[in-house]
Enzyme design. Structure first.
Site, PDB file in Angstrom:
ATOM      1  N   TYR A  18     -77.297-141.477  18.866  1.00 61.07           N
ATOM      2  CA  TYR A  18     -77.249-140.309  17.979  1.00 61.07           C
ATOM      3  C   TYR A  18     -77.710-140.698  16.580  1.00 61.07           C
ATOM      4  O   TYR A  18     -78.548-140.016  15.971  1.00 61.07           O
ATOM      5  CB  TYR A  18     -75.831-139.728  17.955  1.00 61.07           C
ATOM      6  CG  TYR A  18     -75.655-138.625  16.945  1.00 61.07           C
ATOM      7  CD1 TYR A  18     -76.240-137.375  17.142  1.00 61.07           C
ATOM      8  CD2 TYR A  18     -74.922-138.832  15.782  1.00 61.07           C
ATOM      9  CE1 TYR A  18     -76.099-136.362  16.206  1.00 61.07           C
ATOM     10  CE2 TYR A  18     -74.774-137.827  14.842  1.00 61.07           C
ATOM     11  CZ  TYR A  18     -75.364-136.597  15.063  1.00 61.07           C
ATOM     12  OH  TYR A  18     -75.227-135.604  14.131  1.00 61.07           O
ATOM     13  N   GLU A  40     -70.514-128.739  14.855  1.00 59.25           N
ATOM     14  CA  GLU A  40     -69.779-129.082  13.628  1.00 59.25           C
ATOM     15  C   GLU A  40     -68.537-128.208  13.485  1.00 59.25           C
ATOM     16  O   GLU A  40     -67.496-128.671  13.013  1.00 59.25           O
ATOM     17  CB  GLU A  40     -70.678-128.950  12.393  1.00 59.25           C
ATOM     18  CG  GLU A  40     -71.793-129.967  12.320  1.00 59.25           C
ATOM     19  CD  GLU A  40     -71.363-131.413  12.150  1.00 59.25           C
ATOM     20  OE1 GLU A  40     -70.163-131.685  11.902  1.00 59.25           O
ATOM     21  OE2 GLU A  40     -72.225-132.285  12.276  1.00 59.25           O
ATOM     22  N   TRP A  48     -66.319-137.021  15.086  1.00 59.31           N
ATOM     23  CA  TRP A  48     -67.602-136.596  15.622  1.00 59.31           C
ATOM     24  C   TRP A  48     -67.838-137.169  17.016  1.00 59.31           C
ATOM     25  O   TRP A  48     -68.407-136.494  17.878  1.00 59.31           O
ATOM     26  CB  TRP A  48     -68.728-136.981  14.666  1.00 59.31           C
ATOM     27  CG  TRP A  48     -70.063-136.569  15.192  1.00 59.31           C
ATOM     28  CD1 TRP A  48     -71.086-137.379  15.584  1.00 59.31           C
ATOM     29  CD2 TRP A  48     -70.540-135.235  15.410  1.00 59.31           C
ATOM     30  NE1 TRP A  48     -72.148-136.635  16.026  1.00 59.31           N
ATOM     31  CE2 TRP A  48     -71.839-135.310  15.931  1.00 59.31           C
ATOM     32  CE3 TRP A  48     -69.973-133.967  15.219  1.00 59.31           C
ATOM     33  CZ2 TRP A  48     -72.586-134.188  16.253  1.00 59.31           C
ATOM     34  CZ3 TRP A  48     -70.721-132.853  15.550  1.00 59.31           C
ATOM     35  CH2 TRP A  48     -72.014-132.973  16.061  1.00 59.31           C
TER      36      TRP A  48
END
Length: 188
Positions: A18, A40, A48
């Site tokens: 990522y 988000e 995350w």
């Protein structure tokens, strides 16, 4: 040869991939922008990596982040989502995603695209920061607060200043890679 990366991504292969291929890369496609906004939103209050590990499940559960479909989800779909163990089952966030899809399309009508709207806050170009260490990264900024307030005024939910700053980082509105990270120069 060793590659210098931002230390926050650690060694988890998913997180490293990522970091190396997505985080901070400018995103101007409305479909992808809605995906990042949704992820988000669900990340609020969580890490995350938790969301990243469930990303494919989210993609399946939310019809590949098709905001046109999501905007019209019936209550039966909401209930089905709340039973889906593959995603984060939070009623407020599921409902916010539906509301956000509707508000997203309203922005498209007004500005031509969500991309034109959101990138207009930085005149279409990523802001370049000069972070030496992850501790230099702010949780939010005046700009993320301004954008957050405008989104809320337009009906969006779960778009506080910290969530919006994370979105800005993810979609490349701000280059917060460390100066010693190999991605910093590539995105400068």
């Amino acid at each position: 040869m060793e590659i210098n990366r931002c230390s926050w991504c650690g060694t988890d292969p998913l997180y490293v991939a990522y970091h190396d291929t997505e985080w901070g890369e400018p995103v101007k496609d409305d479909d992808r922008l809605f995906e990042f906004l949704t992820l988000e939103t669900f990340q609020a209050g969580l890490s995350w990596i938790t969301v990243l590990r469930k990303r494919e499940n989210f993609r399946k559960a939310f019809d590949a982040f098709d905001y046109k479909k999501i905007a019209h989800y019936p209550d039966t779909k909401v209930e089905a989502l709340l039973l889906d163990a593959g995603i984060i089952r939070n009623r407020l966030k599921v409902n916010a995603t539906i509301t956000n899809a509707q508000a997203f399309m309203n922005i498209q009508k007004e500005f031509g695209s969500f991309s034109d709207y959101i990138w207009g806050f930085v005149d279409g170009k990523p802001l370049q920061t000069h972070c030496k260490a992850p501790s230099d990264l702010p949780a939010n900024t005046e700009l993320s607060t301004e954008l957050s307030k405008d989104l809320k005024k337009r009906g969006f939910k779960f778009v506080g200043s910290t969530v919006i700053y994370a979105l800005m980082q993810a979609i490349g509105m701000v280059n917060d890679h460390g100066e010693d990270c190999f991605r910093y120069k590539a995105l400068s």
